[in-house]
Scaffold this motif. Sequence first.
Motif, PDB file in Angstrom:
ATOM      1  N   VAL A 175       4.272  -8.974  -5.863  1.00  0.00           N
ATOM      2  CA  VAL A 175       5.464  -8.145  -5.751  1.00  0.00           C
ATOM      3  C   VAL A 175       5.885  -7.966  -4.289  1.00  0.00           C
ATOM      4  N   ALA A 176       4.981  -7.437  -3.465  1.00  0.00           N
ATOM      5  CA  ALA A 176       5.316  -7.172  -2.065  1.00  0.00           C
ATOM      6  C   ALA A 176       4.066  -7.142  -1.203  1.00  0.00           C
ATOM      7  N   GLY A 187       2.959  -4.236  10.715  1.00  0.00           N
ATOM      8  CA  GLY A 187       3.906  -3.840   9.689  1.00  0.00           C
ATOM      9  C   GLY A 187       4.819  -4.913   9.133  1.00  0.00           C
ATOM     10  N   SER A 188       4.475  -6.177   9.317  1.00  0.00           N
ATOM     11  CA  SER A 188       5.305  -7.244   8.768  1.00  0.00           C
ATOM     12  C   SER A 188       5.278  -7.169   7.244  1.00  0.00           C
ATOM     13  N   THR A 189       6.392  -7.520   6.611  1.00  0.00           N
ATOM     14  CA  THR A 189       6.499  -7.433   5.155  1.00  0.00           C
ATOM     15  C   THR A 189       7.033  -8.721   4.541  1.00  0.00           C
ATOM     16  N   TYR A 190       6.815  -8.855   3.239  1.00  0.00           N
ATOM     17  CA  TYR A 190       7.307 -10.007   2.496  1.00  0.00           C
ATOM     18  C   TYR A 190       7.450  -9.593   1.045  1.00  0.00           C
ATOM     19  N   TYR A 191       8.528 -10.070   0.387  1.00  0.00           N
ATOM     20  CA  TYR A 191       8.803  -9.677  -0.984  1.00  0.00           C
ATOM     21  C   TYR A 191       9.012 -10.861  -1.917  1.00  0.00           C
ATOM     22  N   ALA A 192       8.708 -10.642  -3.179  1.00  0.00           N
ATOM     23  CA  ALA A 192       9.001 -11.633  -4.198  1.00  0.00           C
ATOM     24  C   ALA A 192      10.515 -11.638  -4.410  1.00  0.00           C
ATOM     25  N   ARG A 212      15.609  -4.558  -3.765  1.00  0.00           N
ATOM     26  CA  ARG A 212      15.457  -3.389  -4.637  1.00  0.00           C
ATOM     27  C   ARG A 212      14.207  -2.584  -4.313  1.00  0.00           C
ATOM     28  N   PHE A 213      13.138  -3.270  -3.923  1.00  0.00           N
ATOM     29  CA  PHE A 213      11.871  -2.610  -3.611  1.00  0.00           C
ATOM     30  C   PHE A 213      11.629  -2.603  -2.109  1.00  0.00           C
ATOM     31  N   THR A 214      10.941  -1.568  -1.629  1.00  0.00           N
ATOM     32  CA  THR A 214      10.582  -1.467  -0.223  1.00  0.00           C
ATOM     33  C   THR A 214       9.120  -1.054  -0.100  1.00  0.00           C
ATOM     34  N   ILE A 215       8.343  -1.830   0.659  1.00  0.00           N
ATOM     35  CA  ILE A 215       6.941  -1.500   0.886  1.00  0.00           C
ATOM     36  C   ILE A 215       6.807  -0.908   2.283  1.00  0.00           C
ATOM     37  N   SER A 216       5.963   0.100   2.428  1.00  0.00           N
ATOM     38  CA  SER A 216       5.762   0.754   3.717  1.00  0.00           C
ATOM     39  C   SER A 216       4.359   1.331   3.786  1.00  0.00           C
ATOM     40  N   ARG A 217       3.949   1.767   4.974  1.00  0.00           N
ATOM     41  CA  ARG A 217       2.632   2.390   5.106  1.00  0.00           C
ATOM     42  C   ARG A 217       2.687   3.581   6.037  1.00  0.00           C
ATOM     43  N   ASP A 218       1.809   4.552   5.795  1.00  0.00           N
ATOM     44  CA  ASP A 218       1.681   5.752   6.603  1.00  0.00           C
ATOM     45  C   ASP A 218       0.259   5.747   7.147  1.00  0.00           C
ATOM     46  N   ASN A 219       0.109   5.419   8.417  1.00  0.00           N
ATOM     47  CA  ASN A 219      -1.210   5.311   9.025  1.00  0.00           C
ATOM     48  C   ASN A 219      -1.985   6.633   8.992  1.00  0.00           C
ATOM     49  N   ALA A 220      -1.289   7.729   9.253  1.00  0.00           N
ATOM     50  CA  ALA A 220      -1.934   9.042   9.280  1.00  0.00           C
ATOM     51  C   ALA A 220      -2.537   9.412   7.931  1.00  0.00           C
ATOM     52  N   LYS A 221      -1.904   8.962   6.855  1.00  0.00           N
ATOM     53  CA  LYS A 221      -2.374   9.282   5.512  1.00  0.00           C
ATOM     54  C   LYS A 221      -3.139   8.142   4.855  1.00  0.00           C
ATOM     55  N   ASN A 222      -3.288   7.032   5.573  1.00  0.00           N
ATOM     56  CA  ASN A 222      -3.975   5.855   5.036  1.00  0.00           C
ATOM     57  C   ASN A 222      -3.415   5.479   3.664  1.00  0.00           C
ATOM     58  N   THR A 223      -2.106   5.472   3.579  1.00  0.00           N
ATOM     59  CA  THR A 223      -1.439   5.224   2.309  1.00  0.00           C
ATOM     60  C   THR A 223      -0.344   4.176   2.424  1.00  0.00           C
ATOM     61  N   VAL A 224      -0.274   3.305   1.428  1.00  0.00           N
ATOM     62  CA  VAL A 224       0.780   2.308   1.323  1.00  0.00           C
ATOM     63  C   VAL A 224       1.676   2.716   0.167  1.00  0.00           C
ATOM     64  N   TYR A 225       2.977   2.584   0.348  1.00  0.00           N
ATOM     65  CA  TYR A 225       3.936   2.973  -0.677  1.00  0.00           C
ATOM     66  C   TYR A 225       4.749   1.787  -1.173  1.00  0.00           C
ATOM     67  N   LEU A 226       5.251   1.919  -2.387  1.00  0.00           N
ATOM     68  CA  LEU A 226       6.182   0.940  -2.931  1.00  0.00           C
ATOM     69  C   LEU A 226       7.339   1.731  -3.514  1.00  0.00           C
TER      70      LEU A 226
END
Length: 125
Positions: free
Chosen positions: A48-49, A56-61, A67-81
Amino acid sequence: QVQLVESGGGLVQAGGSLRLSCAASGRTFSRDFMAWFRQAPGKEREFVAFIRWSGGSTYYADSVKGRFTISRDNAKNTVYLQMSSLKPEDTAVYYCAASGSVIGSVTSLRQYDYWGQGTQVTVSS
């Protein structure tokens, strides 16, 4: 060593939005490459992504690009979609994956060493 826990799945109408979260633990060095995959009933798991933690480089299907966006929050050690303009075809169990390195394509599930338990996303028409 690395543990991934997804959350945020649920039921949404076509055209709606939903945000998935992947909480990661373990050394960042062992999870520099992170991605989302999904699997619908009777189908093979598909890419998917992707996002690289360092840089922070990204790539999508193609099916989700725009339509979709992937991101990350270093402080929270979390990746979002962040998923928008959802379609019934997006219905699947979504999995978070991670690896310390990737040799080849970031879209291949065989490149990832760690996986979350998955979270169900259902899009109604």
